[in-house]
Design a protein around this motif. Sequence first.
Motif, mmCIF file in Angstrom:
data_model
loop_
_atom_site.group_PDB
_atom_site.id
_atom_site.type_symbol
_atom_site.label_atom_id
_atom_site.label_comp_id
_atom_site.label_asym_id
_atom_site.label_seq_id
_atom_site.Cartn_x
_atom_site.Cartn_y
_atom_site.Cartn_z
ATOM 1 N N ALA A 89 -46.793 36.054 59.088
ATOM 2 C CA ALA A 89 -46.714 36.153 57.736
ATOM 3 C C ALA A 89 -46.869 37.444 57.155
ATOM 4 C CB ALA A 89 -47.735 35.401 56.986
ATOM 5 N N ALA A 90 -47.611 38.173 58.114
ATOM 6 C CA ALA A 90 -47.696 39.530 57.465
ATOM 7 C C ALA A 90 -46.407 40.527 57.762
ATOM 8 C CB ALA A 90 -48.921 40.368 58.593
ATOM 9 N N ASP A 91 -45.531 40.026 58.336
ATOM 10 C CA ASP A 91 -44.218 40.921 58.508
ATOM 11 C C ASP A 91 -43.293 40.423 56.884
ATOM 12 O OD1 ASP A 91 -44.868 41.992 60.979
ATOM 13 O OD2 ASP A 91 -44.295 39.994 61.742
ATOM 14 N N ASP A 92 -43.676 39.455 56.467
ATOM 15 C CA ASP A 92 -42.846 39.168 55.292
ATOM 16 C C ASP A 92 -41.320 38.894 55.738
ATOM 17 O OD1 ASP A 92 -45.001 39.567 53.500
ATOM 18 O OD2 ASP A 92 -44.613 41.674 53.494
ATOM 19 N N ALA A 93 -41.293 38.361 56.660
ATOM 20 C CA ALA A 93 -39.930 37.917 57.314
ATOM 21 C C ALA A 93 -38.899 37.427 56.320
ATOM 22 C CB ALA A 93 -40.157 37.134 58.611
ATOM 23 N N MET A 94 -39.606 36.109 55.788
ATOM 24 C CA MET A 94 -38.692 35.111 55.234
ATOM 25 C C MET A 94 -38.446 36.108 53.694
ATOM 26 S SD MET A 94 -37.714 32.337 56.114
ATOM 27 C CE MET A 94 -37.116 31.672 54.375
ATOM 28 N N THR A 95 -39.156 36.712 53.070
ATOM 29 C CA THR A 95 -39.008 37.491 51.868
ATOM 30 C C THR A 95 -37.760 38.644 51.821
ATOM 31 O OG1 THR A 95 -41.333 37.019 51.065
ATOM 32 C CG2 THR A 95 -40.023 38.732 50.047
ATOM 33 N N LYS A 96 -38.018 39.212 53.211
ATOM 34 C CA LYS A 96 -36.914 40.358 53.599
ATOM 35 C C LYS A 96 -35.572 39.793 53.730
ATOM 36 C CE LYS A 96 -40.333 43.386 55.516
ATOM 37 N NZ LYS A 96 -41.166 44.083 56.740
ATOM 38 N N LEU A 156 -33.954 26.508 60.513
ATOM 39 C CA LEU A 156 -34.728 27.157 59.344
ATOM 40 C C LEU A 156 -35.889 26.541 59.344
ATOM 41 C CD1 LEU A 156 -34.573 29.388 57.682
ATOM 42 C CD2 LEU A 156 -33.534 27.868 55.692
ATOM 43 N N LEU A 157 -35.987 25.060 59.102
ATOM 44 C CA LEU A 157 -37.296 24.377 58.953
ATOM 45 C C LEU A 157 -38.402 24.635 60.283
ATOM 46 C CD1 LEU A 157 -36.016 21.117 57.707
ATOM 47 C CD2 LEU A 157 -37.259 22.894 56.397
ATOM 48 N N VAL A 158 -37.843 24.871 61.394
ATOM 49 C CA VAL A 158 -38.746 25.005 62.512
ATOM 50 C C VAL A 158 -39.229 26.470 62.428
ATOM 51 C CG1 VAL A 158 -38.704 25.525 65.006
ATOM 52 C CG2 VAL A 158 -37.354 23.446 64.176
ATOM 53 N N LYS A 159 -38.414 27.365 61.993
ATOM 54 C CA LYS A 159 -38.944 28.721 61.828
ATOM 55 C C LYS A 159 -40.069 28.905 60.647
ATOM 56 C CE LYS A 159 -36.254 30.848 64.923
ATOM 57 N NZ LYS A 159 -35.216 31.856 64.525
ATOM 58 N N LEU A 160 -39.611 28.185 59.757
ATOM 59 C CA LEU A 160 -40.871 28.208 58.485
ATOM 60 C C LEU A 160 -41.964 27.515 58.918
ATOM 61 C CD1 LEU A 160 -38.212 27.124 55.469
ATOM 62 C CD2 LEU A 160 -39.359 29.172 55.870
ATOM 63 N N LYS A 161 -41.842 26.454 59.651
ATOM 64 C CA LYS A 161 -42.939 25.790 60.107
ATOM 65 C C LYS A 161 -43.948 26.509 61.231
ATOM 66 C CE LYS A 161 -44.816 21.405 62.372
ATOM 67 N NZ LYS A 161 -44.303 20.247 62.954
ATOM 68 N N ASP A 162 -43.230 27.449 62.066
ATOM 69 C CA ASP A 162 -43.747 28.192 62.979
ATOM 70 C C ASP A 162 -44.381 29.390 62.328
ATOM 71 O OD1 ASP A 162 -43.027 26.757 65.143
ATOM 72 O OD2 ASP A 162 -41.183 27.931 65.616
ATOM 73 N N LEU A 163 -43.844 29.905 61.070
ATOM 74 C CA LEU A 163 -44.344 31.056 60.442
ATOM 75 C C LEU A 163 -45.401 30.330 59.400
ATOM 76 C CD1 LEU A 163 -43.728 34.058 59.730
ATOM 77 C CD2 LEU A 163 -42.360 33.226 57.690
ATOM 78 N N ASN A 164 -45.857 29.127 59.380
ATOM 79 C CA ASN A 164 -46.910 28.613 58.652
ATOM 80 C C ASN A 164 -46.470 28.787 57.082
ATOM 81 O OD1 ASN A 164 -48.917 26.916 58.113
ATOM 82 N ND2 ASN A 164 -50.272 28.622 57.967
ATOM 83 N N SER A 165 -45.156 28.746 56.854
ATOM 84 C CA SER A 165 -44.828 29.012 55.400
ATOM 85 C C SER A 165 -45.053 27.865 54.611
ATOM 86 C CB SER A 165 -43.431 29.581 55.464
ATOM 87 O OG SER A 165 -42.707 29.699 54.062
ATOM 88 N N PRO A 166 -45.327 27.962 53.149
ATOM 89 C CA PRO A 166 -45.388 27.059 52.324
ATOM 90 C C PRO A 166 -44.166 26.492 51.971
ATOM 91 C CG PRO A 166 -47.169 28.919 51.669
ATOM 92 C CD PRO A 166 -46.194 29.520 52.648
ATOM 93 N N LEU A 167 -43.014 27.196 51.887
ATOM 94 C CA LEU A 167 -41.730 26.931 51.608
ATOM 95 C C LEU A 167 -41.510 25.610 52.784
ATOM 96 C CD1 LEU A 167 -39.432 27.454 49.917
ATOM 97 C CD2 LEU A 167 -38.531 28.877 51.668
ATOM 98 N N TYR A 168 -41.978 25.671 53.895
ATOM 99 C CA TYR A 168 -41.710 24.772 54.892
ATOM 100 C C TYR A 168 -41.774 23.095 54.146
ATOM 101 C CZ TYR A 168 -42.027 21.164 58.651
ATOM 102 O OH TYR A 168 -41.882 20.066 59.484
ATOM 103 N N GLY A 169 -42.911 23.059 53.571
ATOM 104 C CA GLY A 169 -43.182 21.754 52.892
ATOM 105 C C GLY A 169 -42.306 21.205 51.897
ATOM 106 N N HIS A 170 -41.801 22.212 51.073
ATOM 107 C CA HIS A 170 -41.050 21.900 49.935
ATOM 108 C C HIS A 170 -39.501 21.684 50.417
ATOM 109 C CE1 HIS A 170 -44.154 23.172 47.279
ATOM 110 N NE2 HIS A 170 -44.107 24.378 47.847
#
Length: 347
Positions: free
Chosen positions: A102-109, A154-168
């Motif tokens: 999450a510190a890398d802001d990968a999804m936002t970038k 994409l969902l797997v990557k979001l889950k590994d990243l612990n992104s809140p977007l994964y649940g949505h």
Amino acid sequence: MIALLSLYVDMAIGLVMLFLLLSLLVSGVNEAAVRLLSVRSKFLWAYLRDTMDGAQEGARSWLPATVRGVFTVLPFLRDPRPKFDERPSPAEAKPMPAGTTAADDAMTKLFYERVREIDHGKTGKTSISNIPPGRFAGALMEMAAGEKDGVEGLLVKLKDLNSPLYGHLKGVWESAQRDMERFRQGVESWFDTEMQRLSMLYKRYVKWVVAVLGLVITLLFSMDGIEFTKTLLRDNAYRAAVSAIAGSAEGTESLKETCTPGVDPYKCVTDTLSSPAMVKVFDHAIISLRIPEDGDPSVSWNGGMWWQRVTTLSHWPGYLLTFVALLFGAPFWWDLFRRITGIRGRQ
């Protein structure tokens, strides 16, 4: 009876005009600050960072949680916006690098990479302050296409990243029964709802900003609404005395009593009517503008008289009246002004 009614109508129009002008000033100052500090853009990207990458462990959210954050943190201390990139989005979306956090802001970038065509540079940061739901859904579909397993990947990557977007997205994907078109429509609908919620949150904070600006402007101009009402009534009485000049000598005598001794009553009438209540009320500001009969306008420091008025308790009920009136906003006073004067809007 008709004259009395006209007197109250004039007073009402004068008060509404004063509150309308001050409300427009408050709105103008607020809008200028919002544009200068890019608050809307920062608010949007703070939400996107929180939603896509999530807050780091022990770190605070990007979105301001308090009124203090709206005034200080978001505008000045923390800028959540990505760096501006003038290049168009690449033909293919890049997959998320392995081992990102999450510190890398990968999804936002990655997301900014897909929407930067609608951007234009501003102080080195993105100026995007509004993303249509269709563009958001399209960007996510492009990001999913860059993954080996599509949306599942994409969902797997979001889950590994612990992104809140994964649940949505997981809920939308399951509801769409893994149909890509229905998934895209579901993402559009979800993001549109989120933008409505974000707009409500933004307006809630803006109300506090407008309230503070209203208080500051009320005090800087030392706008005593009660005193202004009395000035309006005196102006109406003065006009009645002026109309009596042509009718009888007594009218002239009454004007001589109100004017400075030795001053021609006709010149006194001209000077007084050229400074109606709406103009006089601005003479008490901390910086006053004078427009003499001859010569150029001048700006003068009025700090001494302004401080004396502000520290006089008898003016504070009038200040409170003006402050409360400004909280209603310019649209309210404009609508009231149209109702009183009978001005019709565009059909």
